[in-house]
Scaffold this motif. Sequence first.
Motif, PDB file in Angstrom:
ATOM      1  N   HIS A 106       0.877  -1.171   0.000  1.00  0.00           N
ATOM      2  CA  HIS A 106       0.000   0.000   0.000  1.00  0.00           C
ATOM      3  C   HIS A 106       0.918   1.225   0.000  1.00  0.00           C
ATOM      4  O   HIS A 106       1.525   1.556   1.015  1.00  0.00           O
ATOM      5  N   VAL A 107       1.014   1.886  -1.157  1.00  0.00           N
ATOM      6  CA  VAL A 107       2.087   2.846  -1.407  1.00  0.00           C
ATOM      7  C   VAL A 107       1.598   4.289  -1.271  1.00  0.00           C
ATOM      8  O   VAL A 107       0.563   4.660  -1.843  1.00  0.00           O
ATOM      9  N   LEU A 108       2.360   5.077  -0.552  1.00  0.00           N
ATOM     10  CA  LEU A 108       2.161   6.525  -0.482  1.00  0.00           C
ATOM     11  C   LEU A 108       3.380   7.172  -1.118  1.00  0.00           C
ATOM     12  O   LEU A 108       4.498   7.040  -0.621  1.00  0.00           O
ATOM     13  N   PHE A 109       3.161   7.836  -2.254  1.00  0.00           N
ATOM     14  CA  PHE A 109       4.250   8.523  -2.948  1.00  0.00           C
ATOM     15  C   PHE A 109       4.130  10.019  -2.679  1.00  0.00           C
ATOM     16  O   PHE A 109       3.050  10.605  -2.796  1.00  0.00           O
ATOM     17  N   ILE A 110       5.249  10.648  -2.328  1.00  0.00           N
ATOM     18  CA  ILE A 110       5.261  12.052  -1.899  1.00  0.00           C
ATOM     19  C   ILE A 110       6.352  12.798  -2.664  1.00  0.00           C
ATOM     20  O   ILE A 110       7.445  12.264  -2.871  1.00  0.00           O
ATOM     21  N   ASP A 111       6.056  14.037  -3.086  1.00  0.00           N
ATOM     22  CA  ASP A 111       7.159  14.885  -3.529  1.00  0.00           C
ATOM     23  C   ASP A 111       6.867  16.347  -3.205  1.00  0.00           C
ATOM     24  O   ASP A 111       5.726  16.731  -2.898  1.00  0.00           O
TER      25      ASP A 111
ATOM     26  N   ARG B 136       8.507  11.165   9.580  1.00  0.00           N
ATOM     27  CA  ARG B 136       8.931  10.310  10.700  1.00  0.00           C
ATOM     28  C   ARG B 136       8.040  10.488  11.915  1.00  0.00           C
ATOM     29  O   ARG B 136       7.863   9.565  12.717  1.00  0.00           O
ATOM     30  N   GLY B 137       7.471  11.676  12.066  1.00  0.00           N
ATOM     31  CA  GLY B 137       6.664  11.972  13.244  1.00  0.00           C
ATOM     32  C   GLY B 137       5.238  11.457  13.189  1.00  0.00           C
ATOM     33  O   GLY B 137       4.504  11.550  14.181  1.00  0.00           O
ATOM     34  N   THR B 138       4.822  10.895  12.052  1.00  0.00           N
ATOM     35  CA  THR B 138       3.451  10.403  11.957  1.00  0.00           C
ATOM     36  C   THR B 138       3.287   9.090  12.711  1.00  0.00           C
ATOM     37  O   THR B 138       4.205   8.253  12.751  1.00  0.00           O
ATOM     38  N   GLU B 139       2.138   8.907  13.267  1.00  0.00           N
ATOM     39  CA  GLU B 139       1.862   7.690  14.026  1.00  0.00           C
ATOM     40  C   GLU B 139       1.905   6.458  13.128  1.00  0.00           C
ATOM     41  O   GLU B 139       2.396   5.393  13.530  1.00  0.00           O
ATOM     42  N   GLN B 140       1.407   6.587  11.899  1.00  0.00           N
ATOM     43  CA  GLN B 140       1.362   5.443  11.002  1.00  0.00           C
ATOM     44  C   GLN B 140       2.759   4.921  10.673  1.00  0.00           C
ATOM     45  O   GLN B 140       2.989   3.709  10.604  1.00  0.00           O
ATOM     46  N   VAL B 141       3.711   5.833  10.465  1.00  0.00           N
ATOM     47  CA  VAL B 141       5.079   5.418  10.179  1.00  0.00           C
ATOM     48  C   VAL B 141       5.697   4.749  11.403  1.00  0.00           C
ATOM     49  O   VAL B 141       6.355   3.705  11.290  1.00  0.00           O
ATOM     50  N   ARG B 142       5.494   5.336  12.568  1.00  0.00           N
ATOM     51  CA  ARG B 142       6.073   4.754  13.784  1.00  0.00           C
ATOM     52  C   ARG B 142       5.530   3.346  14.032  1.00  0.00           C
ATOM     53  O   ARG B 142       6.275   2.421  14.352  1.00  0.00           O
ATOM     54  N   VAL B 143       4.217   3.165  13.862  1.00  0.00           N
ATOM     55  CA  VAL B 143       3.605   1.859  14.113  1.00  0.00           C
ATOM     56  C   VAL B 143       4.086   0.832  13.096  1.00  0.00           C
ATOM     57  O   VAL B 143       4.466  -0.301  13.446  1.00  0.00           O
ATOM     58  N   ALA B 144       4.096   1.208  11.818  1.00  0.00           N
ATOM     59  CA  ALA B 144       4.499   0.269  10.777  1.00  0.00           C
ATOM     60  C   ALA B 144       5.964  -0.132  10.910  1.00  0.00           C
ATOM     61  O   ALA B 144       6.328  -1.292  10.690  1.00  0.00           O
ATOM     62  N   GLU B 145       6.815   0.837  11.283  1.00  0.00           N
ATOM     63  CA  GLU B 145       8.229   0.514  11.480  1.00  0.00           C
ATOM     64  C   GLU B 145       8.409  -0.440  12.650  1.00  0.00           C
ATOM     65  O   GLU B 145       9.198  -1.380  12.589  1.00  0.00           O
ATOM     66  N   ALA B 146       7.653  -0.184  13.726  1.00  0.00           N
ATOM     67  CA  ALA B 146       7.758  -1.048  14.908  1.00  0.00           C
ATOM     68  C   ALA B 146       7.326  -2.472  14.583  1.00  0.00           C
ATOM     69  O   ALA B 146       7.872  -3.445  15.135  1.00  0.00           O
ATOM     70  N   GLU B 147       6.376  -2.616  13.678  1.00  0.00           N
ATOM     71  CA  GLU B 147       5.891  -3.940  13.298  1.00  0.00           C
ATOM     72  C   GLU B 147       6.702  -4.550  12.156  1.00  0.00           C
ATOM     73  O   GLU B 147       6.435  -5.680  11.734  1.00  0.00           O
TER      74      GLU B 147
ATOM     75  N   ARG C 295       2.571  -2.447   4.725  1.00  0.00           N
ATOM     76  CA  ARG C 295       2.088  -3.808   4.530  1.00  0.00           C
ATOM     77  C   ARG C 295       1.171  -4.245   5.663  1.00  0.00           C
ATOM     78  O   ARG C 295       0.887  -5.431   5.821  1.00  0.00           O
ATOM     79  N   ASN C 296       0.710  -3.272   6.430  1.00  0.00           N
ATOM     80  CA  ASN C 296      -0.147  -3.638   7.551  1.00  0.00           C
ATOM     81  C   ASN C 296      -1.624  -3.367   7.289  1.00  0.00           C
ATOM     82  O   ASN C 296      -2.483  -4.059   7.823  1.00  0.00           O
ATOM     83  N   SER C 297      -1.950  -2.369   6.452  1.00  0.00           N
ATOM     84  CA  SER C 297      -3.351  -2.034   6.245  1.00  0.00           C
ATOM     85  C   SER C 297      -3.496  -1.139   5.022  1.00  0.00           C
ATOM     86  O   SER C 297      -2.665  -0.245   4.811  1.00  0.00           O
ATOM     87  N   PRO C 298      -4.549  -1.304   4.195  1.00  0.00           N
ATOM     88  CA  PRO C 298      -4.766  -0.388   3.067  1.00  0.00           C
ATOM     89  C   PRO C 298      -5.115   1.021   3.522  1.00  0.00           C
ATOM     90  O   PRO C 298      -4.998   1.967   2.747  1.00  0.00           O
ATOM     91  N   GLU C 299      -5.533   1.169   4.772  1.00  0.00           N
ATOM     92  CA  GLU C 299      -5.824   2.500   5.311  1.00  0.00           C
ATOM     93  C   GLU C 299      -4.570   3.237   5.743  1.00  0.00           C
ATOM     94  O   GLU C 299      -4.582   4.465   5.853  1.00  0.00           O
ATOM     95  N   ALA C 300      -3.486   2.495   6.003  1.00  0.00           N
ATOM     96  CA  ALA C 300      -2.294   3.112   6.581  1.00  0.00           C
ATOM     97  C   ALA C 300      -1.745   4.268   5.749  1.00  0.00           C
ATOM     98  O   ALA C 300      -1.467   5.347   6.296  1.00  0.00           O
TER      99      ALA C 300
END
Length: 797
Positions: free
Chosen positions: A15-20, A44-55, A72-77
């Motif tokens: 589930h890809v988020l592309f940013i520029d 880095r400060g977003t909750e979604q990144v912190r949770v996904a990295e921890a998992e 890879r944890n949720s399509p909502e992430a």
Amino acid sequence: MPTENSSEMKLDIGHVLFIDIVGYSKGLINEQSDSLQKLKEIVRGTEQVRVAEAEGKLLRLPTGDGGALVFRNSPEAPVLCAMEIAKALKSHPGLRVRMGIHSGPVNEISDLNEQANIAGAGINLAQRVMDCGDAGHILLSRHVAEDLEHYPRWQAHLHELGECEVKHGTRISVVNLYTDDVGNAAVPERFRKGEVVAPPPETAARSSKRSLPLVLGIVSLAALAILAVLFGPRFFRPHNQATLTNTAQSKDSSTTPVSAKSIAVLPFDNLSDDKSNAYFAEGIQDEILTRLSKIAALKVISRTSTQKYKSAPDNLREVGKQLGVANLLEGSVQKIANAVHVNVQLIRAANDEHIWAESYNRKLDDVFGVEGEVASAIAEQLNAKLTGAEEKAVTDKPTQNTAAYDAYLRGLSIENAGAIEGLPKAAAAYAEATRLDPKFALAWAHLTLTRSRLYFNGVDPAENSAAAVKAAADQALALKPDSAEAWMAQGVYRYRVLRDFPGALQSYSEALKRLPNSSLVLQQIAHVERRLGKTDDAAKHYQAAAELDPQNFDNILTVADALASSRRFPEAEAAIDRILQLSPGNEVAMASKTLILHAEGRLQDAADLLAKIPANSQDSIVCLTRNLQAFYERRFDAAIAQMQQDPPSVATDPRTMLLLGYCQQVAGKKDESRATYQRVVTSIKPSPTSVVPIDARVLPSTLAVAYAGLGEKEKSLAQARQAVVDYATDELAKPQAESALAQLQAYFGDLDSAIAALPHLLEVPNGETVGYLRINPLWDPLRKDPRFEKLCREPAK
């Protein structure tokens, strides 16, 4: 299988988020570094990144100006992460970021040096989705949007934009994510430029917060808003104050008797495997509708009102009530190679009764007559008798050239999208159709419509010259002298190019005889009548147009403009409030209402309304209105900063540059001001022998003010007086030119002449308002004069 350059490849769905960062490459090296570092900190400060990295369920792909996050944890992430980023960016207005989201295959590769990398279709498509947006947008692929539709909390925030052409000619369906917190409701620039292949017919129904496309009426409103600042308001008091009272809203279709011979053609389904063929299905639908519109015994609703409904809506009775019709036509088109299958069915809306249905199987080179056959059959079913001329017009085959017809339908799809920025592509398609079939009168007529509108708004005057418009219009009439479209082409040429308003009115009247159900023809007649000062007649034709196009927001905006022009401000505001009831948060509607508040002198109310529009909106009319607000509030430095961030379509307009130059001058930035004024002069009159365009933009007055900024008094006043002469026969533009002359007289110290002009300008059509006298800085030279102070104490008109 691993290649010789890799030792391991893992294929999975990510589930890809592309940013520029928008505009990253234009910044200095230190600015680039600071922007990228700040974005990294936010991510880095977003909750979604912190949770996904921890998992252990997050992959990163850095790029020079942003990067990709693979969850890879949720399509909502990725969606939740994008929202967190958007909220954080509100504290960093200088950091302009766009985002795209897609779920798809992702390859995790480890090369021989054990360096991890990721690639795959999921990454590539997320980037393409992002490329369709502007700064502030969170765009989703259709696939992601369908996944999110299963979650109730997202359903109200998914707004379809249509298909967007990206790299290698690929077309992707794109959905805009909007929430009040994020506030990214503006339609992306690529969609406003017409790079929409197939806007979804249900978009208006689902997208209550999206802004309107920049159709002609809105372009005029936005463009002339700048003139309100520089040359006086465009609102006027008609000679007969009883006019326009009943145009604030169209007749309530639920209480108006419905004619048994009324019909609406709903959007046709595109059943082709190749979804890019949507333009073909849309074109078949549009041609059937146009042919029905030529039958005087019928009432036919315009396509702009029907496009909000999907081809087979659930509640046909309600659709019939909303559109004020007794019958609905549904259909589908399937194009496979050289074969076309068209299926249509006529339904009585009140009881869902199927009155008639037919299927047509044709070869592509034999499809030209289907539209006429369908229209004739419908007329027969509804007992609508056709005259000989009508029968000929309805059954006429416009061309026998398959490729020319295909090019014509492509142009029609772009033209119907409504955005003026897309019209060059539409004109190119029509030109191709006429090249393939020089006797294709309908294509010549539409080429005239598009090029005349581009000429009228000053877009690429070399390509869309007066001569080019005339040639297309004359060719259309020579080929089909009895064609409604050919007379419409003559009308737009006489109106937009020659400014021959009586001649245009005569041509439009001929078109209306042959196309009695056209809201477009009725609108054009009303536009001309306003310029001729025939306000009562214009009101009747605006009302008739609204009855044939009851769901068209642009019609409502036009009515609001006419009401505001008559200084009926409460009624004008009420008309726009109707749009906001149907489309809460509509940016164009809120900006248009702000302009009305300006005319009343209600700056605080205007500021409060503007504050409700997302701060990152790049919609043209929103940008223009914000510039005006800062100018009227005398926050000149803020206005300068805003204009320097405007999109190119706004920033490069001579009138925007003129406003910028004035603000720089008042703010003490003399060198910058002089340079800006010189750019205005050069853009309007590149050489001493250049002819100043006399078009909708009132550029002769703009040039006069620019000369004043450069200190050329005599040249400025002479040009201002010439502008009054240039627009002597135009009841809408002449008062703007007269107001500009009075402001310049005040600027150069001739206070008596300026004040002497004001009573007239406060009374004539499209003159000044007391509200503008109170807030417009261009009247500041008169502020201490008792005569001017007395005028400002008058009740607001």
